[in-house]
Design a protein around this motif. Sequence first.
Motif, PDB file in Angstrom:
ATOM      1  N   ILE A 109       0.806  -1.219   0.000  1.00 57.77           N
ATOM      2  CA  ILE A 109       0.000   0.000   0.000  1.00 57.77           C
ATOM      3  C   ILE A 109       0.841   1.272   0.000  1.00 57.77           C
ATOM      4  O   ILE A 109       0.462   2.268  -0.614  1.00 57.77           O
ATOM      5  CB  ILE A 109      -1.026   0.012   1.154  1.00 57.77           C
ATOM      6  N   LEU A 112       2.024   1.732  -3.544  1.00 58.00           N
ATOM      7  CA  LEU A 112       0.892   2.173  -4.366  1.00 58.00           C
ATOM      8  C   LEU A 112       0.597   3.648  -4.144  1.00 58.00           C
ATOM      9  O   LEU A 112       0.340   4.392  -5.097  1.00 58.00           O
ATOM     10  CB  LEU A 112      -0.354   1.353  -4.042  1.00 58.00           C
ATOM     11  N   PHE A 116       0.681   6.408  -7.111  1.00 58.65           N
ATOM     12  CA  PHE A 116      -0.486   7.198  -7.489  1.00 58.65           C
ATOM     13  C   PHE A 116      -0.260   8.695  -7.303  1.00 58.65           C
ATOM     14  O   PHE A 116      -0.700   9.499  -8.124  1.00 58.65           O
ATOM     15  CB  PHE A 116      -1.731   6.727  -6.729  1.00 58.65           C
ATOM     16  N   ASP A 135       7.152  -4.024 -14.002  1.00 60.76           N
ATOM     17  CA  ASP A 135       6.349  -5.105 -13.438  1.00 60.76           C
ATOM     18  C   ASP A 135       6.507  -6.405 -14.231  1.00 60.76           C
ATOM     19  O   ASP A 135       5.571  -6.845 -14.887  1.00 60.76           O
ATOM     20  CB  ASP A 135       4.882  -4.669 -13.409  1.00 60.76           C
ATOM     21  N   TYR A 140       1.043  -6.154 -10.594  1.00 60.18           N
ATOM     22  CA  TYR A 140      -0.002  -5.135 -10.673  1.00 60.18           C
ATOM     23  C   TYR A 140      -1.097  -5.464 -11.687  1.00 60.18           C
ATOM     24  O   TYR A 140      -1.888  -4.603 -12.038  1.00 60.18           O
ATOM     25  CB  TYR A 140       0.623  -3.773 -10.993  1.00 60.18           C
ATOM     26  N   GLY A 142      -3.966  -7.088 -11.561  1.00 64.80           N
ATOM     27  CA  GLY A 142      -5.318  -6.789 -11.082  1.00 64.80           C
ATOM     28  C   GLY A 142      -5.586  -5.297 -11.024  1.00 64.80           C
ATOM     29  O   GLY A 142      -6.673  -4.829 -11.401  1.00 64.80           O
ATOM     30  N   LEU A 143      -4.601  -4.529 -10.580  1.00 68.89           N
ATOM     31  CA  LEU A 143      -4.743  -3.079 -10.527  1.00 68.89           C
ATOM     32  C   LEU A 143      -4.920  -2.506 -11.932  1.00 68.89           C
ATOM     33  O   LEU A 143      -5.794  -1.659 -12.162  1.00 68.89           O
ATOM     34  CB  LEU A 143      -3.505  -2.461  -9.867  1.00 68.89           C
ATOM     35  N   LEU A 144      -4.121  -2.966 -12.874  1.00 67.58           N
ATOM     36  CA  LEU A 144      -4.209  -2.454 -14.242  1.00 67.58           C
ATOM     37  C   LEU A 144      -5.539  -2.838 -14.886  1.00 67.58           C
ATOM     38  O   LEU A 144      -6.131  -2.033 -15.627  1.00 67.58           O
ATOM     39  CB  LEU A 144      -3.022  -2.941 -15.062  1.00 67.58           C
ATOM     40  N   ASP A 145      -6.026  -4.024 -14.609  1.00 72.41           N
ATOM     41  CA  ASP A 145      -7.345  -4.427 -15.114  1.00 72.41           C
ATOM     42  C   ASP A 145      -8.430  -3.518 -14.536  1.00 72.41           C
ATOM     43  O   ASP A 145      -9.345  -3.088 -15.239  1.00 72.41           O
ATOM     44  CB  ASP A 145      -7.652  -5.885 -14.757  1.00 72.41           C
ATOM     45  N   TRP A 146      -8.330  -3.225 -13.251  1.00 73.69           N
ATOM     46  CA  TRP A 146      -9.290  -2.342 -12.595  1.00 73.69           C
ATOM     47  C   TRP A 146      -9.249  -0.950 -13.224  1.00 73.69           C
ATOM     48  O   TRP A 146     -10.287  -0.343 -13.504  1.00 73.69           O
ATOM     49  CB  TRP A 146      -8.989  -2.294 -11.098  1.00 73.69           C
ATOM     50  N   LEU A 147      -8.039  -0.436 -13.483  1.00 70.75           N
ATOM     51  CA  LEU A 147      -7.898   0.875 -14.117  1.00 70.75           C
ATOM     52  C   LEU A 147      -8.504   0.882 -15.519  1.00 70.75           C
ATOM     53  O   LEU A 147      -9.138   1.865 -15.921  1.00 70.75           O
ATOM     54  CB  LEU A 147      -6.428   1.290 -14.163  1.00 70.75           C
TER      55      LEU A 147
END
Length: 188
Positions: A109, A112, A116, A135, A140, A142-147
């Motif tokens: 966190i 991150l 950000f 990476d 990351y 999951g984070l990139l998919d979310w973005l």
Amino acid sequence: MASLSICVYCASGTDDRECLDLAAALGTEIGRRGWQLVSGGGNVSMMGALADAARAAGAHTVGVIPKQLVHREVADTLADELVVTDTMRQRKQIMEDRADAFITLPGGIGTLEELFETWTAGYLGMHAKPVVLLDPFEHYRGLLDWLDGLRERRFVGDRALQRLIRTSDVATALDACAVAAGPGGNRE
């Protein structure tokens, strides 16, 4: 090309061998290029591997750490320059001011939050420094998919997502810093 100062954000708690080796490889390449490393000033986990490898390869290392963490005996006392701050906010500001470019490695966190903040500031025009996500292990993903989902719903624009340079290769990450920073760096 003039020496660049690369700020690296990464984990301070993992003992994952792949991640430690990645941090060391990045530190070695920063030193090999004759550049300076700016990091979170820790001597543990990826932070320690990064700084140790950078120094071993000839890099000047700047560690920036809040005094609360110094008291926990996790400070990189071997840093060429160890800056001790009163707060985490001061730490981040000094790291940003001392950097020509930013690279984020796997982390949690805190990593991150640093990514950000730096990425958002660049997108908003508060700096023009490269922001790179290195990476190779899809940490990351999951984070990139979310973005990408946020982009589809128009919470994040293409321009913002394009501001983040994504790569899985150490040399490519550093080349992106050099190209984007230009001759003599790109401090703003």
